[in-house]
Structure formats: C-alpha cells, structure tokens
Write a protein that holds these residues in place. Sequence first.
Motif, PDB file in Angstrom:
ATOM      1  N   ALA A 183       0.839  -1.201   0.000  1.00 33.31           N
ATOM      2  CA  ALA A 183       0.000   0.000   0.000  1.00 33.31           C
ATOM      3  C   ALA A 183       0.876   1.254   0.000  1.00 33.31           C
ATOM      4  O   ALA A 183       0.604   2.221  -0.727  1.00 33.31           O
ATOM      5  CB  ALA A 183      -0.925  -0.006   1.211  1.00 33.31           C
ATOM      6  N   ARG A 184       1.925   1.232   0.798  1.00 33.15           N
ATOM      7  CA  ARG A 184       2.841   2.383   0.856  1.00 33.15           C
ATOM      8  C   ARG A 184       3.548   2.586  -0.481  1.00 33.15           C
ATOM      9  O   ARG A 184       3.706   3.723  -0.949  1.00 33.15           O
ATOM     10  CB  ARG A 184       3.863   2.162   1.963  1.00 33.15           C
ATOM     11  CG  ARG A 184       4.769   3.331   2.178  1.00 33.15           C
ATOM     12  CD  ARG A 184       5.624   3.140   3.412  1.00 33.15           C
ATOM     13  NE  ARG A 184       6.587   4.198   3.495  1.00 33.15           N
ATOM     14  CZ  ARG A 184       7.895   4.017   3.581  1.00 33.15           C
ATOM     15  NH1 ARG A 184       8.383   2.808   3.621  1.00 33.15           N
ATOM     16  NH2 ARG A 184       8.710   5.037   3.638  1.00 33.15           N
ATOM     17  N   VAL A 185       3.979   1.504  -1.106  1.00 31.00           N
ATOM     18  CA  VAL A 185       4.654   1.598  -2.403  1.00 31.00           C
ATOM     19  C   VAL A 185       3.709   2.177  -3.447  1.00 31.00           C
ATOM     20  O   VAL A 185       4.103   3.032  -4.262  1.00 31.00           O
ATOM     21  CB  VAL A 185       5.200   0.219  -2.832  1.00 31.00           C
ATOM     22  CG1 VAL A 185       5.566   0.194  -4.306  1.00 31.00           C
ATOM     23  CG2 VAL A 185       6.402  -0.169  -1.996  1.00 31.00           C
ATOM     24  N   ASN A 186       2.464   1.716  -3.444  1.00 33.69           N
ATOM     25  CA  ASN A 186       1.493   2.251  -4.397  1.00 33.69           C
ATOM     26  C   ASN A 186       1.276   3.753  -4.193  1.00 33.69           C
ATOM     27  O   ASN A 186       1.176   4.510  -5.155  1.00 33.69           O
ATOM     28  CB  ASN A 186       0.172   1.496  -4.298  1.00 33.69           C
ATOM     29  CG  ASN A 186       0.293   0.074  -4.795  1.00 33.69           C
ATOM     30  OD1 ASN A 186       1.173  -0.243  -5.598  1.00 33.69           O
ATOM     31  ND2 ASN A 186      -0.561  -0.800  -4.311  1.00 33.69           N
ATOM     32  N   GLN A 187       1.224   4.171  -2.911  1.00 33.20           N
ATOM     33  CA  GLN A 187       1.065   5.605  -2.624  1.00 33.20           C
ATOM     34  C   GLN A 187       2.290   6.385  -3.102  1.00 33.20           C
ATOM     35  O   GLN A 187       2.161   7.455  -3.698  1.00 33.20           O
ATOM     36  CB  GLN A 187       0.851   5.821  -1.116  1.00 33.20           C
ATOM     37  CG  GLN A 187       0.690   7.258  -0.717  1.00 33.20           C
ATOM     38  CD  GLN A 187      -0.551   7.886  -1.341  1.00 33.20           C
ATOM     39  OE1 GLN A 187      -1.588   7.243  -1.469  1.00 33.20           O
ATOM     40  NE2 GLN A 187      -0.446   9.134  -1.736  1.00 33.20           N
ATOM     41  N   LEU A 188       3.481   5.829  -2.866  1.00 35.22           N
ATOM     42  CA  LEU A 188       4.701   6.508  -3.305  1.00 35.22           C
ATOM     43  C   LEU A 188       4.786   6.573  -4.829  1.00 35.22           C
ATOM     44  O   LEU A 188       5.266   7.571  -5.379  1.00 35.22           O
ATOM     45  CB  LEU A 188       5.934   5.812  -2.734  1.00 35.22           C
ATOM     46  CG  LEU A 188       6.144   5.995  -1.224  1.00 35.22           C
ATOM     47  CD1 LEU A 188       7.295   5.125  -0.746  1.00 35.22           C
ATOM     48  CD2 LEU A 188       6.385   7.458  -0.885  1.00 35.22           C
ATOM     49  N   LYS A 189       4.322   5.542  -5.507  1.00 32.88           N
ATOM     50  CA  LYS A 189       4.313   5.580  -6.968  1.00 32.88           C
ATOM     51  C   LYS A 189       3.388   6.680  -7.476  1.00 32.88           C
ATOM     52  O   LYS A 189       3.722   7.406  -8.420  1.00 32.88           O
ATOM     53  CB  LYS A 189       3.866   4.233  -7.542  1.00 32.88           C
ATOM     54  CG  LYS A 189       4.920   3.176  -7.535  1.00 32.88           C
ATOM     55  CD  LYS A 189       4.380   1.900  -8.173  1.00 32.88           C
ATOM     56  CE  LYS A 189       5.420   0.803  -8.175  1.00 32.88           C
ATOM     57  NZ  LYS A 189       4.886  -0.447  -8.770  1.00 32.88           N
ATOM     58  N   ALA A 190       2.237   6.797  -6.833  1.00 30.03           N
ATOM     59  CA  ALA A 190       1.303   7.846  -7.241  1.00 30.03           C
ATOM     60  C   ALA A 190       1.911   9.231  -6.982  1.00 30.03           C
ATOM     61  O   ALA A 190       1.818  10.126  -7.832  1.00 30.03           O
ATOM     62  CB  ALA A 190      -0.014   7.701  -6.494  1.00 30.03           C
TER      63      ALA A 190
ATOM     64  N   PHE B 281       5.090   9.931  -6.818  1.00 30.94           N
ATOM     65  CA  PHE B 281       6.215  10.106  -7.735  1.00 30.94           C
ATOM     66  C   PHE B 281       5.730  10.611  -9.093  1.00 30.94           C
ATOM     67  O   PHE B 281       6.300  11.552  -9.655  1.00 30.94           O
ATOM     68  CB  PHE B 281       6.954   8.775  -7.891  1.00 30.94           C
ATOM     69  CG  PHE B 281       8.134   8.850  -8.808  1.00 30.94           C
ATOM     70  CD1 PHE B 281       9.343   9.361  -8.367  1.00 30.94           C
ATOM     71  CD2 PHE B 281       8.052   8.396 -10.121  1.00 30.94           C
ATOM     72  CE1 PHE B 281      10.432   9.431  -9.194  1.00 30.94           C
ATOM     73  CE2 PHE B 281       9.137   8.458 -10.961  1.00 30.94           C
ATOM     74  CZ  PHE B 281      10.331   8.972 -10.504  1.00 30.94           C
ATOM     75  N   SER B 282       4.676   9.978  -9.590  1.00 35.27           N
ATOM     76  CA  SER B 282       4.181  10.422 -10.891  1.00 35.27           C
ATOM     77  C   SER B 282       3.615  11.839 -10.806  1.00 35.27           C
ATOM     78  O   SER B 282       3.698  12.613 -11.754  1.00 35.27           O
ATOM     79  CB  SER B 282       3.121   9.450 -11.407  1.00 35.27           C
ATOM     80  OG  SER B 282       2.002   9.455 -10.550  1.00 35.27           O
ATOM     81  N   GLN B 283       3.084  12.193  -9.642  1.00 35.53           N
ATOM     82  CA  GLN B 283       2.564  13.550  -9.474  1.00 35.53           C
ATOM     83  C   GLN B 283       3.712  14.552  -9.381  1.00 35.53           C
ATOM     84  O   GLN B 283       3.649  15.636  -9.952  1.00 35.53           O
ATOM     85  CB  GLN B 283       1.698  13.634  -8.214  1.00 35.53           C
ATOM     86  CG  GLN B 283       1.146  15.020  -7.955  1.00 35.53           C
ATOM     87  CD  GLN B 283       0.375  15.085  -6.635  1.00 35.53           C
ATOM     88  OE1 GLN B 283       0.298  14.105  -5.912  1.00 35.53           O
ATOM     89  NE2 GLN B 283      -0.163  16.237  -6.335  1.00 35.53           N
ATOM     90  N   TYR B 284       4.766  14.216  -8.664  1.00 35.64           N
ATOM     91  CA  TYR B 284       5.875  15.148  -8.477  1.00 35.64           C
ATOM     92  C   TYR B 284       6.594  15.449  -9.780  1.00 35.64           C
ATOM     93  O   TYR B 284       7.125  16.536  -9.959  1.00 35.64           O
ATOM     94  CB  TYR B 284       6.881  14.602  -7.469  1.00 35.64           C
ATOM     95  CG  TYR B 284       6.355  14.583  -6.046  1.00 35.64           C
ATOM     96  CD1 TYR B 284       5.454  15.543  -5.605  1.00 35.64           C
ATOM     97  CD2 TYR B 284       6.772  13.617  -5.158  1.00 35.64           C
ATOM     98  CE1 TYR B 284       4.979  15.511  -4.309  1.00 35.64           C
ATOM     99  CE2 TYR B 284       6.310  13.587  -3.863  1.00 35.64           C
ATOM    100  CZ  TYR B 284       5.407  14.535  -3.442  1.00 35.64           C
ATOM    101  OH  TYR B 284       4.946  14.507  -2.160  1.00 35.64           O
TER     102      TYR B 284
END
Length: 131
Positions: A82-89, A91-94
């Motif tokens: 779940a944390r990795v998925n949030q970080l991926k989201a 990352f793509s936003q940043y």
Amino acid sequence: MNALLPSPQPHQPPQTPRALPRQRRRHQPTYRGRTLEVAAKLGVNLMLGTVAVMTLVNLLPYAQTQDAKLQTMRQEVSKTEARVNQLKADFSQYFDPQQARVIMQQQGYRVDPLQYQIVWLGNRNAPTSQP
C-alpha cells in the motif's frame, strides 16, 4: 541207500534279505530363525514409528510458530505494498510538469506571482470573552 538226492541246482548266491526302502522321516522345520527375523523387523519398525511420531509432535509447535510469523510477514507485505502504491502515485505527481507550480506551493512558501496571498488575522473588533 539209494535215496534220491535232490538235483543240484545252479549256484545262486544266498539271498540276503532285501532292505526295505527307508521311509523318509518328515523333517519338522523349525521356524525359530524366521520368528527371530520377523520379531526383529517388527521391533525396528515400531522403534522407527515411535521416533517419527515423537518428531512430529516436537515439530508441531515449531510449525505453528512459523505459521504465525508467516501471517505477520504477509500483513507487513500488504502494508508495504500500500505504501509503495502511494509513493508511486506521488512520484508520478511530483514529476508531472503541469503540476510543478502546485507542488512548489505545497512544498514551500513560494507563491505564484500572479496570486495574492491572503492572511487571516481574525476578527479584531469582536469582543473576546474571558472566563
């Protein structure tokens, strides 16, 4: 004495009594060797079975402990996913060029020069109640 003498017969060997064919004694087999072998096999198999059961009894708590650890690890993996998925989201936003200004405003105190900064000071004229 002119008695009649028996006529001489051709020489025959004296008859020996014929030996009767020997009756073969039925040999009663002894099963002592087989009995010992079967007893030894049973003893070894019982010992091996006992050792196997004792080993399984000793391994049962270990298996339960490992199962509990596995359950804990699965929970940790699901949290990490779940944390990795949030970080991926994030990352793509940043790294989205269209959202660069919004992110700069979120991360820092810089404001777009075309926007006005509004600071709420509160209501100065309102009476304050004191307890």
